[in-house]
Design a protein around this motif. Structure first.
Motif: not given
Ligand SMILES: [Zn+2]
Length: 308
Positions: A142-146, A167-168, A184-186
């Motif tokens: 979520x967010x940014x370029x993705x 954010x994942x 999740x953190x990663x």
């Protein structure tokens, strides 16, 4: 309970709960099905001060309202605002913004924001049974370029740059059942597989994409991998239900909300999970479901903005 039939539309809900006696009685019946209980000492003997809609405990002499110990506590707004707000939040397909809610209820945007955050807390899914049968598993960013990239391209980019700005979100859905998703953190193998093993019965059929983090699950599960580069979907091997949920989530985030602080993302996620998991219910059913969860949940303003 009031002689009037329970509301089935927003307009009926606004009318129904505009009578504070009706609204108070409605919440009291949900909180205390066998009659009011003093939140201070647990006393069952009390008198009711009708003009102020509060009870006075005969044992400890303290007064209490139906709001004490709920998400309504220490809010100056009446139940005639709160209950329609819950109706709106529970039944909005893509989420409702604090600006829309403020206009609908005639309260300030700051008040509406505060109400929505408390309502989202009540919508948080509680305990889950372990998933079994056929379970789709997927992750999204979520967010940014993705945002607008095709999934396969996005994964390459993200694995290349680390995807640290995004954010994942990791999700699982039991076919014919509910979705469970979390920030999740990663997306490392240990992170995702821990969640999978905690949430899904061994021996279940699971469907994932080809990400390396899913390698090794076939020891405990009937693990099938979806190939997004293929033009066709191989029978039951797909993650379409999970992807439907991501679409719903992203529509809500990008269509309705002006911006989402990363800190608040998990609350929006809870709200969208609620909408998705309660999609078979009617409007009153969704409202009543949130109301059931309302009693006993309390979060302060400081906690909501991360300063507690
Ligand atoms: Zn008492």
């Amino acid at each position: 309970m009031s002689k009037n039939p329970l509301p089935s539309t927003l307009l009926e809900a606004v009318r129904y709960f505009s009578d504070l006696d009706v609204a108070t009685e409605y919440v009291a019946k949900l909180r205390w099905p066998s009659g009011p209980v003093c939140p201070n000492c647990g006393g069952l003997d009390h008198s009711f001060l009708k003009t102020r809609r509060i009870w006075k405990c005969k044992a400890c002499k303290k007064q209490f309202s139906v709001k004490v110990g709920t998400i309504f506590e220490d809010s100056a707004l009446g139940l005639d605002k709160w209950l329609p707000a819950i109706w709106l939040a529970a039944n909005s397909k893509n989420g409702i913004s604090s600006y829309e809610l403020a206009r609908a209820l005639g309260v300030t945007q700051k008040s509406a924001w505060f109400m929505l955050h408390r309502i989202r807390l009540a919508m948080q899914a509680k305990s889950f049974n372990k998933f079994s049968g056929e379970v789709e598993i997927d992750e999204t960013y979520i967010g940014g370029l993705a945002r607008n990239m095709h999934k396969s391209v996005r994964k390459q980019k993200i694995s290349g740059t680390g995807g640290t700005n995004k954010a994942k979100v990791f999700g699982m859905i039991e076919r014919g059942g509910i979705v469970r998703a979390e920030v999740v953190p990663d997306v490392k193998r240990s992170t995702l597989q821990k969640r999978i093993r905690e949430s899904i019965e061994p021996g279940s059929s699971i469907y994932t994409d080809r990400m390396h983090s899913y390698i090794g699950l076939d020891a405990d599960y009937d693990h099938r991998v979806v190939d997004h580069m293929e033009c066709y979907v191989d029978g039951r091997v797909h993650t379409n239900y999970m992807e439907n949920f991501w679409s719903l989530l992203k529509r809500g985030l990008h269509g309705t909300y002006v911006s989402v602080q990363p800190f608040h993302l998990f609350r929006y996620l809870d709200e969208r999970m609620f909408t998705f998991n309660m999609r078979e219910l009617d409007d009153y059913g969704r409202f009543a479901n949130v109301m059931q969860a309302v009693a006993g949940r309390r979060v302060t303003y400081a906690e909501l903005i991360g300063q507690a």
